[in-house]
Design an enzyme around this catalytic site. Structure first.
Site, short mmCIF file in Angstrom:
data_model
loop_
_atom_site.label_atom_id
_atom_site.label_comp_id
_atom_site.label_asym_id
_atom_site.label_seq_id
_atom_site.Cartn_x
_atom_site.Cartn_y
_atom_site.Cartn_z
CD GLU A 80 -6.18 2.52 -22.24
OE1 GLU A 80 -6.08 3.71 -22.00
OE2 GLU A 80 -5.31 2.06 -23.34
CE LYS A 179 -3.51 6.34 -21.95
NZ LYS A 179 -4.51 5.98 -22.76
CB CYS A 211 -2.50 3.01 -24.14
SG CYS A 211 -3.01 2.83 -25.87
#
Length: 520
Positions: A80, A179, A211
């Site tokens: 990321e 995301k 994440c």
């Protein structure tokens, strides 16, 4: 620096295997990248300068991609924020964004780079996948124009998303994921709903998320339970937090708890405690890397099963509270005390003896520990802790945690604070808890931030136990439970279009209701 090695013989074996058409396993790669960051500025750079910086980072990723392909890797995950970093406003990140189409458009950017406007980054990534015959996951920013008359449309006329893309061996865009659970990312918007993105290959079905997403039911658990993915691709910019949430510790536990492969590529930035990448299988880590001493990137490779859930080598379903709810609780110590891990209030009890049986409870959660130390170090204190409740400052996620951990010093007020070294070895441990959730992740972390592959196992009745005698010196042994149905309602640290809409509707209905009351 902690790195487990990848034998060249594995690559040779895998290449031979592929030649005879077997798809039962494949070689995976992840790259931990030390990002070249932009100069600090409160004003946007030009699109040309933004592209130059991204190309500098892609130059490094290109070397890793080529090396991975040469060693037989079929897929590689990059981190990321790997192309431009993480500290932006909506305005300053904009020059770095491209319009990323839905994969259904059947597009190979390498062959048709101008089909969707100015997309040089996508074209280059596509060519890297195509030229090296390898699947490539990369993380970049997506921009989507919106109608300024739409109340949810941001002032600049664009929704901006933290986005993963995957290109196949032909360079074709096969997956795009926005995301959902943002973490202090004001430069990006929250999608309308969590996206459930999968793609199929000859070596298994893959799912994607990013994440902070890993802490929530959607998309991760849904991908595993309902979409039956074999492997999760997980780019992250993960800041390590001891004692429970170092990257290698939690990610390996998640793979084991969910019964899938997890390919983790972390950014590398020591001053922000960012390190920790790995390739994790349900029976333990295949390879991992943790380095707080250098500023260097690292390529990791390992062979993994294409369909781990169908392998006889992996455990069957665990009933996480079976043992703990059927035994007579061990004596609850009178000297139980309260301490904190981050902002969470744990109930702790000290391990006074070299061996024993302990129970500590908090509300409905009781944690049971049987243990035997090889030798108790006089200058080290260990405690058994229990926590059940909403976690942290935001109070969003409902945790249930049973943990055996080393205190920072012999002063009990330091129990729960970060500590990286230990000397005490345990000949035996057995940890269990009366969990109210089926989602529990087993963690074992050793001195100097090492994992303990092959040295512990989870029994069907929910006990986390050691194997093969003594382990290395222990920092933590934990059962980390997530009770998703008890999570509090929230919006992520970005701009949620649906959340704003629902709030406005709610306020409007309240006003109408109050007006009706007044009229009565």
């Amino acid at each position: 620096m902690v790195t487990s090695s990848f034998p060249i013989s594995v690559a040779v074996f895998a290449l031979i295997t592929l030649q005879v058409g077997t798809q039962d396993s494949f070689i995976a790669a992840v790259y931990e990248h030390a990002v070249i960051l932009p100069n600090k500025t409160e004003t946007p750079v030009s699109q040309e300068d933004a592209l130059n910086l991204m190309n500098e980072n892609i130059d490094i990723l290109e070397t890793a991609i080529k090396q991975a392909a040469e060693q037989g890797a079929r897929i590689i995950v990059t981190p990321e924020d790997a192309l431009y970093g993480w500290k932006f406003t909506r305005e300053t990140v904009f020059p770095y964004l491209e319009d990323i189409p839905d994969p259904q458009v059947n597009w190979i950017p390498c062959q048709d780079p101008h089909r969707f406007g100015h997309t040089p980054v996508q074209a280059r990534l596509s060519c890297l996948a195509k030229d090296n015959s390898i699947y490539v996951l990369a993380n970049l920013g997506d921009k989507k124009p919106c109608n300024s008359r739409d109340s949810t449309c941001p002032p600049n006329g664009y929704f901006q998303y933290n986005t993963n893309v995957v290109y196949n061996t032909e360079g074709k865009l096969v997956a795009r994921y926005h995301k959902y659970h943002l973490y202090s990312e004001p430069q990006f918007n929250v999608p309308e709903k969590p996206e459930l993105v999968t793609f199929n290959t000859a070596f298994g079905r893959f799912g994607i998320f990013t994440c902070f997403d890993i802490f929530f039911y959607d998309p991760g658990v849904t991908l595993v339970k309902d979409f039956h993915v074999d492997t999760i691709l997980f780019p992250t910019a993960w800041m390590n937090v001891l004692p429970l949430l170092t990257a290698i510790e939690f990610h390996s536990a998640w793979a084991m708890g969910m019964g899938v492969n997890l390919l983790v590529a972390n950014t590398h930035h020591v001053s922000l405690n960012m390190t920790g990448s790995g390739i994790y299988a349900p029976n333990g880590p295949k390879v991992y890397h943790y380095d707080m001493k250098t500023e260097l990137g690292k390529l990791l490779l390992s062979e993994v099963d294409s369909h781990p859930l169908s392998s006889l080598a992996y455990p069957t379903a665990v009933n996480w509270n079976a043992y703990a709810t059927t035994i007579k609780p061990f004596p609850v110590q009178k000297n139980t005390f309260r301490g904190f891990i981050s902002r969470d209030g744990f109930n702790f009890t000290e391990l006074f003896e070299n061996a024993g049986n302990l129970t500590v409870c908090q509300k409905e959660l009781c944690c049971h520990l049987s243990y035997r130390m090889l030798q108790k170090e006089e200058n080290e204190v260990y405690v058994l802790g229990a926590f059940t409740g909403l976690h942290g400052r935001r109070r969003r996620e409902y945790w249930q945690v049973c943990t055996l951990l080393k205190c920072k010093t012999t002063n009990l007020t330091t129990c729960g604070r970060p500590v990286e070294t230990a000397s005490t070895r345990f000949e035996m441990f057995s940890l269990s808890g009366t969990f109210g959730t089926e989602y529990v992740f087993p963690e074992v972390l050793l001195t100097e931030i090492h994992l303990s592959p092959g040295k512990f196992e989870v029994l069907k009745d929910g006990r986390l136990v050691n194997k093969n005698g003594s382990s290395g010196p222990i920092l933590t042994v934990s059962l980390f439970g997530r009770w998703y149905t008890k999570d509090s309602l929230y919006s992520s640290c970005g701009t949620s279009n649906s959340a704003i809409t629902y709030l406005l509707i709610f306020i409007l209905l309240m006003i109408i209701a109050l007006q009706n009351i007044v009229m009565l």
